[in-house]
Scaffold this active site. Structure first.
Site, PDB file in Angstrom:
ATOM      1  N   LYS A   1       1.122  -1.590   0.198  1.00 35.94           N
ATOM      2  CA  LYS A   1       0.346  -0.659   0.252  1.00 35.94           C
ATOM      3  C   LYS A   1       0.661   1.386  -0.702  1.00 35.94           C
ATOM      4  O   LYS A   1       0.774   1.806  -0.892  1.00 35.94           O
ATOM      5  CB  LYS A   1      -0.927  -0.163   1.062  1.00 35.94           C
ATOM      6  CG  LYS A   1      -1.955   1.113   1.336  1.00 35.94           C
ATOM      7  CD  LYS A   1      -2.144   1.362   2.910  1.00 35.94           C
ATOM      8  CE  LYS A   1      -2.132   1.991   3.789  1.00 35.94           C
ATOM      9  NZ  LYS A   1      -2.383   1.935   4.489  1.00 35.94           N
TER      10      LYS A   1
ATOM     11  N   ASP B   1      -6.340   0.806   0.916  1.00 34.91           N
ATOM     12  CA  ASP B   1      -6.522   0.954   2.497  1.00 34.91           C
ATOM     13  C   ASP B   1      -8.194   0.165   3.006  1.00 34.91           C
ATOM     14  O   ASP B   1      -8.477   0.009   2.245  1.00 34.91           O
ATOM     15  CB  ASP B   1      -6.445   2.651   2.549  1.00 34.91           C
ATOM     16  CG  ASP B   1      -7.501   3.271   2.503  1.00 34.91           C
ATOM     17  OD1 ASP B   1      -8.417   3.543   1.744  1.00 34.91           O
ATOM     18  OD2 ASP B   1      -7.540   4.592   3.608  1.00 34.91           O
TER      19      ASP B   1
END
Length: 213
Positions: free
Chosen positions: A124, A142
């Site tokens: 991420k 997320d």
């Protein structure tokens, strides 16, 4: 306009609608890729507002990888303490800086495979750096992104990597980062986890979870 019937159709309609609703802005304050990398590592389990209040002190003392690599760990821990998990974050920041010096001449790399080798950097974070700092393809997933795409019926995957891989073919590669940023903003401002504001949502005419989430 007809309701999109496929996951790809819902992804594309979402992308179109949110373009009109939000400017694609990363809310972590930074002036260069190194600062964004530091801020993103500190943002784990912490609000952007808290990170933004903390990083000016960090950057004033440690403006680059060389300075951060040689930081006194106790001083660094004290500076990042407000962001939580400060001991592990301080170790990761220093380890990241030392790896940048050893392997990349002190510069933040652009390749995903290189970014994820840095301490404190997962997929991420790597995608944030690629898409925001370098305008390269990258779709950070997320909790907001995962929640919204499941509510919208775009994918039922729970694992963030599987969500990313499901979304990638649906969004033009150089727009993936903006798509993620807009989903995050929409998740924060409208489609919250507990009380989504469906009445105020620009996606409520085709979201299968509207008024029921």
């Amino acid at each position: 306009m007809a309701r999109p019937r496929s996951p790809k159709g819902r992804a594309q309609r979402t992308h179109e609608r949110l373009k009109d609703e939000y400017e694609a802005v990363c809310e972590l304050e930074h002036r260069n890729p190194f600062e964004l990398l530091v801020a993103t590592i500190l943002s784990a389990q912490c609000t952007d507002a808290r990170v933004n209040a903390t990083v000016p002190g960090v950057f004033a003392k440690y403006p680059d990888a060389e300075a951060l690599a040689s930081a006194d760990l106790g001083d660094l821990e004290e500076l990042v303490h407000p962001t939580g998990f400060f001991r592990s974050k301080a170790r990761n920041l220093q380890g990241m800086a030392r790896r940048l010096l050893a392997d990349h001449g002190g510069e933040v790399p652009t390749a995903l495979k290189d970014l994820v080798k840095l301490p404190g950097v997962g997929r991420k974070t790597a995608n944030v750096i690629r898409s925001v700092a370098f305008d390269l393809p990258g779709l950070p997933v997320d909790t907001h992104v995962g929640r919204l795409v499941r509510r919208l019926g775009i994918t039922d995957e729970e694992d963030p990597v599987k969500v990313e891989l499901a979304l990638n073919p649906m969004i033009p590669q150089y727009e993936r980062g903006d798509f993620s940023l807009r989903l995050i903003l929409h998740g924060r401002r409208v489609c919250s986890s507990r009380k989504p504001a469906c009445d105020d949502c620009v996606l409520n005419d085709f979201c299968p979870s509207a008024f029921a989430a």
